[in-house]
Enzyme design. Structure first.
Site, PDB file in Angstrom:
ATOM      1  N   TYR A 436     166.381 126.750 -11.925  1.00 19.56           N
ATOM      2  CA  TYR A 436     167.731 126.568 -11.365  1.00 19.56           C
ATOM      3  C   TYR A 436     167.753 125.616 -10.169  1.00 19.56           C
ATOM      4  O   TYR A 436     166.719 125.164  -9.719  1.00 19.56           O
ATOM      5  CB  TYR A 436     168.419 127.902 -11.090  1.00 19.56           C
ATOM      6  CG  TYR A 436     167.807 128.884 -10.119  1.00 19.56           C
ATOM      7  CD1 TYR A 436     166.889 128.540  -9.149  1.00 19.56           C
ATOM      8  CD2 TYR A 436     168.203 130.223 -10.180  1.00 19.56           C
ATOM      9  CE1 TYR A 436     166.394 129.484  -8.267  1.00 19.56           C
ATOM     10  CE2 TYR A 436     167.713 131.174  -9.296  1.00 19.56           C
ATOM     11  CZ  TYR A 436     166.807 130.790  -8.342  1.00 19.56           C
ATOM     12  OH  TYR A 436     166.321 131.726  -7.479  1.00 19.56           O
ATOM     13  N   GLU A 437     168.944 125.310  -9.744  1.00 20.66           N
ATOM     14  CA  GLU A 437     169.157 124.379  -8.615  1.00 20.66           C
ATOM     15  C   GLU A 437     168.534 123.009  -8.904  1.00 20.66           C
ATOM     16  O   GLU A 437     167.973 122.360  -8.026  1.00 20.66           O
ATOM     17  CB  GLU A 437     168.566 124.987  -7.342  1.00 20.66           C
ATOM     18  CG  GLU A 437     169.126 124.433  -6.048  1.00 20.66           C
ATOM     19  CD  GLU A 437     170.599 124.752  -5.905  1.00 20.66           C
ATOM     20  OE1 GLU A 437     171.349 123.780  -5.856  1.00 20.66           O
ATOM     21  OE2 GLU A 437     170.994 125.918  -5.893  1.00 20.66           O
TER      22      GLU A 437
END
Lengths: 586, 586
Positions: A436-437
């Site tokens: 993620y991110e």
């Protein structure tokens, strides 16, 4: 059993010696009143909170997971109380401006806090993880009335924000998102969206939730240039429920205590943040801080892995070791940390964890300088370095967090695979941070294509300058001259490989994409090398009686012998990748 | 969604071309009636069983796990029926002697079967996994009446065996085990033991379970020289229950459908297998086959990871790739398998999976030759090679299985982390194989200390001879000369590094223990190199119209450019480890 104690001694070492933070604080008006004693006090309190409040809920939170019924999410037992203790302790206010009710402390201190929160309970810390980024984003881009209304509530922890970006068809490629927002006569917007994988999209920790939602205005350009950012509160002013519905939560490999929500916005009322079609730019304010935070998750898991593996390795006795420490006599079986393979694993855990801590905190410290240093030149320089290093922190730290959790699990043998010891939870929890991110592959492209090749190598030259300065200082320091020599050689190699990639990229545009992953790993290893040269050098400032002095020198020696060969491997891989890369046949 | 199809085409390629198995079968009396057509038929049936019966139970078995109540274990829904289909299909009899009701087929075919079982449902396959090893062990060491009574039941699948080795204080160090066995007047023994982590220690698949238990006779010598092996059936002859109790099952990171049991033996009736105090030697018969099986788990997970990642990467579209295959025009977003980082991941998945398959099947084939080749010299040579390679198969394949499952998960992005796609299950399931059946650290010591340095390098010289022969043949084959050159250079490097380690080991006894892990990885990479040279060379025998011809050459090129640099890295690490390795302070 799984346990966690904040590594206060090493954190203090990084603050005081590795970063020499007080000297930098004195050069700002914001932090000139801050000293090490106060910082240490904050760290100790954060340490107590993480080990006494969060760590005991880590395994139970994983086992229990979140409840979901009729759109409502119930967090695991103890989470609500822990969140209350968190806000009452003022932790949500740590790095926020005093004008908004914050404590005005540096991001450096916040980085140490975040490391502790993620290490002790990643699942719980997901709920608070985005708050500071959202605070920064709103502060920079929201209309005054929104700032006045919501910033103090974010600072106090009364409300928690989310970041609503992903849609089923739009993950890494945010340009594909389809959510819509229609302007209303009263200046608000009606947001219609179907969002996926929203951490903390619904929960029972705070009364209200502020959703930061990416969506398209009518007639917006296609792709990422037609995306705007909206603030959509769960509860509207008159405590009326907005048209936001949690449709379900994911069953996941790890961070099971974190509610990963599908959110449906049906003509929900929201307000534009920043300019129309400039939503990505507005959200970008959150990016450096958010990616640093994810990197600190990797560091936190590495620290937890190291602590638990070390503690188990001291207790568990199996087989006789080929060599024992001086003065230790043979028994039927030795503690397994005498065995060479386990020593190597444990020293790798220490070297990577402590090395990442120095580098990670450095980036947080650079972000403080970028905002608050009295010299505009220094502010610019610090920002440039922080932006260069951010993708390395995000991707290298999270790769290492997962890798080191797996190494630690191996130390436990069969006991590592059963839930009882919870080291397997560390492994499961750590895995998400590589995704993620911005996936680690995207970080690698960002690093090489944008941050290194994109600015004609200026930022990278800055980094090499810092590393060469360190090499020069080490050369004239007792016990550290060899490290200085090796670091200087490494800098030459880094400069050469960047030149080679740049030249080749002119001939063949795809080449840098093929080697971006190797280049990021190379930078990670080089930064650890840099971290250990400086750690060894500044550890000479400690009194001889401080065991940290010997430990730092010993670990630096380990890293240079056992860790650094990876740099040459990555360089060789970068050259080998001049060979083409086939397409997989359909 | 997660899916699995047995890779029949590649299996056939390894059988027919890479191994040239029919030629070897013809040199045995046991397999002279076997031909490729029959082998292919068996593979196809096994493929159907694994994809149609086992694969559909993989995710549900993980979600459901095993039930435990009052000493009884309930396997997940469908497991009992799948086991019935397995025994009715004759799969338990595949590689057993015809005299015992077996089919008398080679271990090579069994290896392909095992790969399919583990790839399609590791949790289920844990119940049957030890059966063939137990069969071999009893055949070699049990008294005649036990063989007559139990072997046909193992072959038919009426009973399933276990291996009861681990105790809470005795994992890697079997010498620490405390279980006791007291001789009785009737020739039986009373076994009192507390055993941990016993796979399939209790279940509802077969009516009876045969426990192979390591325990100590009264006055047995301390350590591993005082351990004997006992057969302890769950049900005695008159269907009376023996004093064996399942005390509980573990909650584990993965293979949740497999019941990992704590077993308590309280004066349970058992019989000695093999000689008193020679239990480890008797159990050692199972070892090569059991460790090969665990290696095949790594291969199976790699294959499942590769299939699922490839299939997802073809469907998922995100962002535009810097380059597209010829003739493909730009869309808003390309399938992600066009992106260089994903192509690299996918090609690594293919190269390692297919390479491991060739090497793993080679070892199974060597075990067949070691038993059945008409020439005693060839039998000895084959056994020597198989024993040398076994720890590499076990450790390198399982490391790769886990690593590749993680790479495949990354291809799925956020979807990889949620249970729905089950690639996260592949990652969780694969992790155990690095631990059990002798941890990968123990395999590394076994390889370098015992198998390479222990016999004055004779077995390793045999391996180099085979690899050099391959290099010579490649040198004179179209499109393969460069591979031949590189493989010959690699052989020189391997010979040099073994000499260097041997010399250094004389000076410092601990040194080989420090580098054993790197050496094992080096051997793994070198074996993949060898596999790909031969695959490229023998793929020239395929008709030009066969897409496998181009695919094999392409993947060989990929491996030599992108995979082989790791060999030099491992060699550099082995040299760097001349630096000492500190003890962790207490």
């Amino acid at each position: 059993m799984w346990q966690y104690q904040a590594p206060l001694r090493d954190m203090q070492f990084v603050f005081e010696h590795w970063l020499d933070a007080p000297r930098a604080w004195a050069q700002t008006t914001r932090f000139e009143g801050l000293d090490l004693a106060l910082a240490q006090q904050v760290l100790e309190q954060a340490g107590r909170f993480s080990s006494q409040v969060l760590a005991p809920l880590n395994s139970s939170g994983d086992r229990q997971g979140c409840g979901f019924e009729a759109g409502q999410v119930t967090t695991p037992s103890g989470f609500v109380e822990a969140y209350r203790a968190y806000t009452e302790g003022g932790w949500s206010a740590l790095a926020c401006d005093e004008a908004d009710g914050g404590q005005g402390l540096p991001q450096l201190l916040d980085a140490a806090l975040q490391e502790m929160l993620y290490a002790s309970n990643h699942g719980w810390a997901m709920y608070t993880g985005i708050a500071h980024g959202a605070y920064l984003c709103l502060k920079a881009h929201a209309p005054e009335w929104i700032k006045a209304r919501y910033l103090p509530q974010i600072v106090s922890g009364e409300i928690l924000p989310t970041m609503c970006l992903t849609e089923p068809q739009a993950g890494s490629d945010v340009g594909l998102l389809r959510s819509r927002a229609e302007p209303q006569d009263d200046g608000s917007y009606r947001v219609t969206a179907s969002k996926l994988f929203i951490s903390g999209g619904e929960h029972d920790l705070s009364a209200n939730i502020l959703h930061l939602v990416l969506a398209r205005l009518p007639n917006a350009p296609a792709g990422s240039r037609g995306i705007s950012l909206f603030l959509v509160p769960k509860l509207l002013d008159d405590h009326q429920t907005n048209n936001v519905r949690c449709d379900g939560i994911e069953h996941k490999m790890g961070i099971r205590a974190s509610a990963t929500c599908s959110l449906v916005f049906e003509q929900a009322q929201g307000w534009l943040i920043g300019e129309a079609n400039r939503g990505l730019a507005a959200m970008f304010v959150m990016m450096n801080s958010a990616r640093l935070h994810v990197g600190l998750q990797g560091l936190g898991h590495a620290e937890a892995a190291w602590q638990n593996a070390r503690s188990y390795a001291r207790e568990r006795k199996q087989m006789r070791a080929p060599v024992r420490p001086a003065g230790v006599s043979a028994e039927d079986a030795d503690p397994i940390h005498f065995h060479p393979a386990m020593r190597r694993t444990l020293l790798e855990l220490r070297a990577c964890t402590e090395g990442m801590r120095a580098v990670g905190y450095w980036v947080a410290h650079l972000l403080d300088q970028a905002e608050h240093h009295s010299s505009p030149v220094e502010r610019q320089r610090a920002l440039q370095l922080a932006q260069l290093l951010t993708p390395v922190i995000k991707a290298f730290f999270t790769d290492q967090g997962f890798h080191l959790a797996s190494s630690a699990l191996q130390v436990f043998g069969g006991y590592g695979y059963v839930s009882e010891f919870a080291i397997e939870q560390t492994l499961r929890d750590s895995r998400i941070a590589m995704i993620y991110e911005g996936s680690n592959e995207i970080q690698a492209n960002d690093l090489l294509l944008r941050k290194v090749l994109g600015d004609d190598g200026q930022a990278f030259a800055q980094l090499l300058l810092v590393m060469r300065e360190e090499a020069a200082q080490a050369l004239s320091t007792n016990d550290c001259a060899n490290f200085g020599t090796e670091l200087a050689v490494l800098c030459d190699k880094l400069a050469a490989v960047v030149s080679a990639v740049r030249e080749r990229a002119v001939e063949e545009g795809e080449y840098p994409y093929r080697v971006a992953g190797d280049f990021l790993q190379l930078c990670g290893v080089a930064l650890l090398g840099f971290a250990w040269v400086r750690a060894a050098r500044v550890s000479r400032l400690l009194p001889d009686s401080d065991p940290l002095q010997a430990s730092k020198l010993q670990t630096a020696h380990f890293f240079f012998a056992y860790g650094l060969p990876e740099a040459d491997y990555r360089i060789a891989s970068i050259h080998a990748a001049k060979a083409g890369l086939a397409f997989i046949e359909p």
